[in-house]
Design a protein around this motif. Structure first.
Motif, PDB file in Angstrom:
ATOM      1  N   ARG A 158       0.830  -1.201   0.000  1.00 53.18           N
ATOM      2  CA  ARG A 158       0.000   0.000   0.000  1.00 53.18           C
ATOM      3  C   ARG A 158       0.866   1.253   0.000  1.00 53.18           C
ATOM      4  O   ARG A 158       1.847   1.335   0.738  1.00 53.18           O
ATOM      5  N   TYR A 159       0.472   2.212  -0.835  1.00 53.74           N
ATOM      6  CA  TYR A 159       1.155   3.502  -0.901  1.00 53.74           C
ATOM      7  C   TYR A 159       0.115   4.597  -0.749  1.00 53.74           C
ATOM      8  O   TYR A 159      -0.849   4.667  -1.519  1.00 53.74           O
ATOM      9  N   ALA A 160       0.284   5.463   0.272  1.00 53.83           N
ATOM     10  CA  ALA A 160      -0.669   6.536   0.568  1.00 53.83           C
ATOM     11  C   ALA A 160       0.041   7.883   0.447  1.00 53.83           C
ATOM     12  O   ALA A 160       0.617   8.383   1.418  1.00 53.83           O
ATOM     13  N   PRO A 161       0.037   8.507  -0.750  1.00 53.17           N
ATOM     14  CA  PRO A 161       0.712   9.787  -0.916  1.00 53.17           C
ATOM     15  C   PRO A 161       0.091  10.905  -0.084  1.00 53.17           C
ATOM     16  O   PRO A 161       0.773  11.827   0.354  1.00 53.17           O
ATOM     17  N   ILE A 162      -1.239  10.818   0.118  1.00 50.27           N
ATOM     18  CA  ILE A 162      -1.960  11.705   1.033  1.00 50.27           C
ATOM     19  C   ILE A 162      -2.893  10.846   1.863  1.00 50.27           C
ATOM     20  O   ILE A 162      -3.154   9.685   1.523  1.00 50.27           O
ATOM     21  N   SER A 163      -3.404  11.403   2.946  1.00 47.66           N
ATOM     22  CA  SER A 163      -4.201  10.600   3.881  1.00 47.66           C
ATOM     23  C   SER A 163      -5.479  10.060   3.253  1.00 47.66           C
ATOM     24  O   SER A 163      -5.951   8.985   3.618  1.00 47.66           O
ATOM     25  N   GLN A 164      -6.046  10.780   2.281  1.00 41.96           N
ATOM     26  CA  GLN A 164      -7.319  10.348   1.698  1.00 41.96           C
ATOM     27  C   GLN A 164      -7.159   9.298   0.596  1.00 41.96           C
ATOM     28  O   GLN A 164      -8.113   8.614   0.239  1.00 41.96           O
ATOM     29  N   LEU A 165      -5.966   9.187   0.019  1.00 44.96           N
ATOM     30  CA  LEU A 165      -5.772   8.353  -1.168  1.00 44.96           C
ATOM     31  C   LEU A 165      -4.779   7.232  -0.889  1.00 44.96           C
ATOM     32  O   LEU A 165      -3.688   7.467  -0.367  1.00 44.96           O
ATOM     33  N   THR A 166      -5.160   6.002  -1.268  1.00 45.48           N
ATOM     34  CA  THR A 166      -4.284   4.842  -1.093  1.00 45.48           C
ATOM     35  C   THR A 166      -4.276   4.004  -2.357  1.00 45.48           C
ATOM     36  O   THR A 166      -5.339   3.636  -2.879  1.00 45.48           O
ATOM     37  N   PHE A 167      -3.085   3.715  -2.857  1.00 45.50           N
ATOM     38  CA  PHE A 167      -2.914   2.792  -3.973  1.00 45.50           C
ATOM     39  C   PHE A 167      -2.504   1.432  -3.422  1.00 45.50           C
ATOM     40  O   PHE A 167      -1.679   1.346  -2.513  1.00 45.50           O
ATOM     41  N   LYS A 168      -3.067   0.365  -4.012  1.00 50.70           N
ATOM     42  CA  LYS A 168      -2.821  -0.979  -3.505  1.00 50.70           C
ATOM     43  C   LYS A 168      -2.422  -1.922  -4.645  1.00 50.70           C
ATOM     44  O   LYS A 168      -2.927  -1.802  -5.769  1.00 50.70           O
ATOM     45  N   ALA A 169      -1.536  -2.869  -4.330  1.00 46.21           N
ATOM     46  CA  ALA A 169      -1.197  -3.972  -5.234  1.00 46.21           C
ATOM     47  C   ALA A 169      -1.114  -5.242  -4.389  1.00 46.21           C
ATOM     48  O   ALA A 169      -0.517  -5.232  -3.315  1.00 46.21           O
ATOM     49  N   PHE A 170      -1.739  -6.322  -4.862  1.00 41.47           N
ATOM     50  CA  PHE A 170      -1.797  -7.521  -4.019  1.00 41.47           C
ATOM     51  C   PHE A 170      -1.686  -8.782  -4.856  1.00 41.47           C
ATOM     52  O   PHE A 170      -1.927  -8.791  -6.061  1.00 41.47           O
ATOM     53  N   GLU A 171      -1.354  -9.872  -4.160  1.00 40.12           N
ATOM     54  CA  GLU A 171      -1.452 -11.220  -4.705  1.00 40.12           C
ATOM     55  C   GLU A 171      -1.940 -12.131  -3.594  1.00 40.12           C
ATOM     56  O   GLU A 171      -1.518 -12.003  -2.440  1.00 40.12           O
ATOM     57  N   GLU A 172      -2.844 -13.065  -3.947  1.00 39.86           N
ATOM     58  CA  GLU A 172      -3.406 -13.972  -2.943  1.00 39.86           C
ATOM     59  C   GLU A 172      -3.489 -15.383  -3.500  1.00 39.86           C
ATOM     60  O   GLU A 172      -4.063 -15.611  -4.566  1.00 39.86           O
ATOM     61  N   LEU A 173      -2.921 -16.327  -2.767  1.00 42.85           N
ATOM     62  CA  LEU A 173      -2.927 -17.736  -3.141  1.00 42.85           C
ATOM     63  C   LEU A 173      -3.908 -18.501  -2.268  1.00 42.85           C
ATOM     64  O   LEU A 173      -3.954 -18.303  -1.052  1.00 42.85           O
ATOM     65  N   HIS A 174      -4.706 -19.393  -2.887  1.00 47.72           N
ATOM     66  CA  HIS A 174      -5.656 -20.253  -2.184  1.00 47.72           C
ATOM     67  C   HIS A 174      -5.235 -21.714  -2.365  1.00 47.72           C
ATOM     68  O   HIS A 174      -4.964 -22.146  -3.494  1.00 47.72           O
ATOM     69  N   VAL A 175      -5.227 -22.470  -1.267  1.00 44.46           N
ATOM     70  CA  VAL A 175      -4.853 -23.883  -1.305  1.00 44.46           C
ATOM     71  C   VAL A 175      -5.942 -24.706  -0.625  1.00 44.46           C
ATOM     72  O   VAL A 175      -6.388 -24.372   0.472  1.00 44.46           O
ATOM     73  N   ASN A 189      -5.374 -18.338  -7.715  1.00 40.90           N
ATOM     74  CA  ASN A 189      -4.470 -17.231  -7.424  1.00 40.90           C
ATOM     75  C   ASN A 189      -5.128 -15.949  -7.916  1.00 40.90           C
ATOM     76  O   ASN A 189      -5.725 -15.917  -8.989  1.00 40.90           O
ATOM     77  N   ARG A 190      -5.020 -14.903  -7.115  1.00 40.99           N
ATOM     78  CA  ARG A 190      -5.561 -13.598  -7.484  1.00 40.99           C
ATOM     79  C   ARG A 190      -4.437 -12.566  -7.419  1.00 40.99           C
ATOM     80  O   ARG A 190      -3.668 -12.545  -6.461  1.00 40.99           O
ATOM     81  N   ILE A 191      -4.365 -11.700  -8.419  1.00 41.01           N
ATOM     82  CA  ILE A 191      -3.375 -10.639  -8.436  1.00 41.01           C
ATOM     83  C   ILE A 191      -4.016  -9.389  -9.029  1.00 41.01           C
ATOM     84  O   ILE A 191      -4.732  -9.473 -10.033  1.00 41.01           O
ATOM     85  N   GLY A 192      -3.808  -8.226  -8.378  1.00 46.28           N
ATOM     86  CA  GLY A 192      -4.490  -7.048  -8.864  1.00 46.28           C
ATOM     87  C   GLY A 192      -3.999  -5.752  -8.256  1.00 46.28           C
ATOM     88  O   GLY A 192      -3.106  -5.716  -7.413  1.00 46.28           O
ATOM     89  N   ILE A 193      -4.638  -4.658  -8.706  1.00 47.01           N
ATOM     90  CA  ILE A 193      -4.329  -3.310  -8.251  1.00 47.01           C
ATOM     91  C   ILE A 193      -5.624  -2.560  -8.011  1.00 47.01           C
ATOM     92  O   ILE A 193      -6.682  -2.910  -8.554  1.00 47.01           O
ATOM     93  N   SER A 194      -5.563  -1.501  -7.179  1.00 41.93           N
ATOM     94  CA  SER A 194      -6.737  -0.669  -6.946  1.00 41.93           C
ATOM     95  C   SER A 194      -6.318   0.685  -6.386  1.00 41.93           C
ATOM     96  O   SER A 194      -5.167   0.873  -5.962  1.00 41.93           O
ATOM     97  N   ALA A 195      -7.269   1.619  -6.387  1.00 41.46           N
ATOM     98  CA  ALA A 195      -7.076   2.928  -5.779  1.00 41.46           C
ATOM     99  C   ALA A 195      -8.283   3.224  -4.902  1.00 41.46           C
ATOM    100  O   ALA A 195      -9.430   3.063  -5.345  1.00 41.46           O
ATOM    101  N   GLN A 196      -8.038   3.629  -3.666  1.00 43.53           N
ATOM    102  CA  GLN A 196      -9.105   3.954  -2.718  1.00 43.53           C
ATOM    103  C   GLN A 196      -9.020   5.426  -2.341  1.00 43.53           C
ATOM    104  O   GLN A 196      -7.957   5.915  -1.973  1.00 43.53           O
TER     105      GLN A 196
END
Length: 240
Positions: A158-175, A189-196
């Motif tokens: 997670r990268y939050a350049p300002i308090s209101q905005l957060t950029f995210k990148a993730f990967e998740e493995l299921h077994v 497997n899930r891999i993605g990006i988002s902005a909040q």
């Protein structure tokens, strides 16, 4: 604990390598997920999470899944937290958007979670989530039978350049774990990006994209799903 961690790593490595050795039949699908995420801060230690999400195919348009997830979080020390919860899932069968005559099957999942978040540098954090799901599937007579345990590991930057905005990148493995699991120890497997963006202190939106790559029970058939996700985030405090 150390032995359990090594076992978990070995299972993940096996799960990743098994699907690579088989002839694959891959079906591509396009989906839209629209959700509502509520966090209720009970006190400094406990947090209640309620998530609702409608998941639909895009082309053509029809329902794929509806999910409700309720979790009670407990904050621990040094960036750790734990949670217990319950998931209700409704899934349209068959999982083919071209089929108009479908029926819904239900699944119930008690869930346990362990999470850890730490700072890397200023404004950048790394999160780890270990999630165990106990999956009970609806039968034709209306009863629910235990199916499998599914272990999930998610890593998120997670990268939050300002308090209101957060950029995210993730990967998740299921077994998958259990006696009924034969061909698909690797589940997905899930891999993605988002902005909040939180346009108010307690209200905001998140838009993202991720790829959901899932092995089916045959071991050689896979879903390759491209998903656009839209979520409304809402925060409340019981003791203002």
């Amino acid at each position: 604990m150390h032995h359990a961690f090594k076992t978990f790593v070995v299972v993940i490595l096996i799960a990743i390598t098994l699907p690579l050795n088989a002839q694959k039949n891959i079906e591509s699908q396009q989906l839209l997920w629209a959700g509502y995420s509520l966090k209720v801060q009970i006190n400094e230690t406990y947090l209640l999470r309620q998530e609702l999400e409608e998941r639909t195919y895009w082309f053509p348009w029809r329902q794929h899944q509806f999910i409700s997830r309720t979790m009670l979080d407990r904050k621990l020390n040094n960036g750790w937290s734990t949670a217990l919860g319950f998931v209700y899932l409704q899934q349209a069968q068959p999982q083919d958007p071209e089929v108009k005559d479908f029926k819904n099957s239900l699944e119930l999942r008690p869930v346990a979670e362990l999470a850890y978040t730490h700072d890397i540098i200023s404004k950048v954090t790394l999160g780890h989530r270990y999630w165990t799901e106990f999956r009970f599937f609806e039968q034709s007579n209306g009863d629910y039978d235990f199916g499998t345990i599914r272990a999930r590991y998610k890593i998120e930057l997670r990268y939050a350049p300002i308090s209101q905005l957060t950029f995210k990148a993730f990967e998740e493995l299921h077994v998958n774990i259990g006696n009924k699991v034969v061909q698909n120890i690797f589940d997905q497997n899930r891999i993605g990006i988002s902005a909040q963006y939180m346009f108010l202190e307690n209200l905001g939106v998140e838009v993202g994209y991720f790829n959901w790559y899932q092995q089916r029970s045959t071991g050689v058939d896979f879903y390759d799903r491209n998903i656009v996700r839209f979520t409304v985030h809402h925060k409340l405090k019981l003791n203002n």
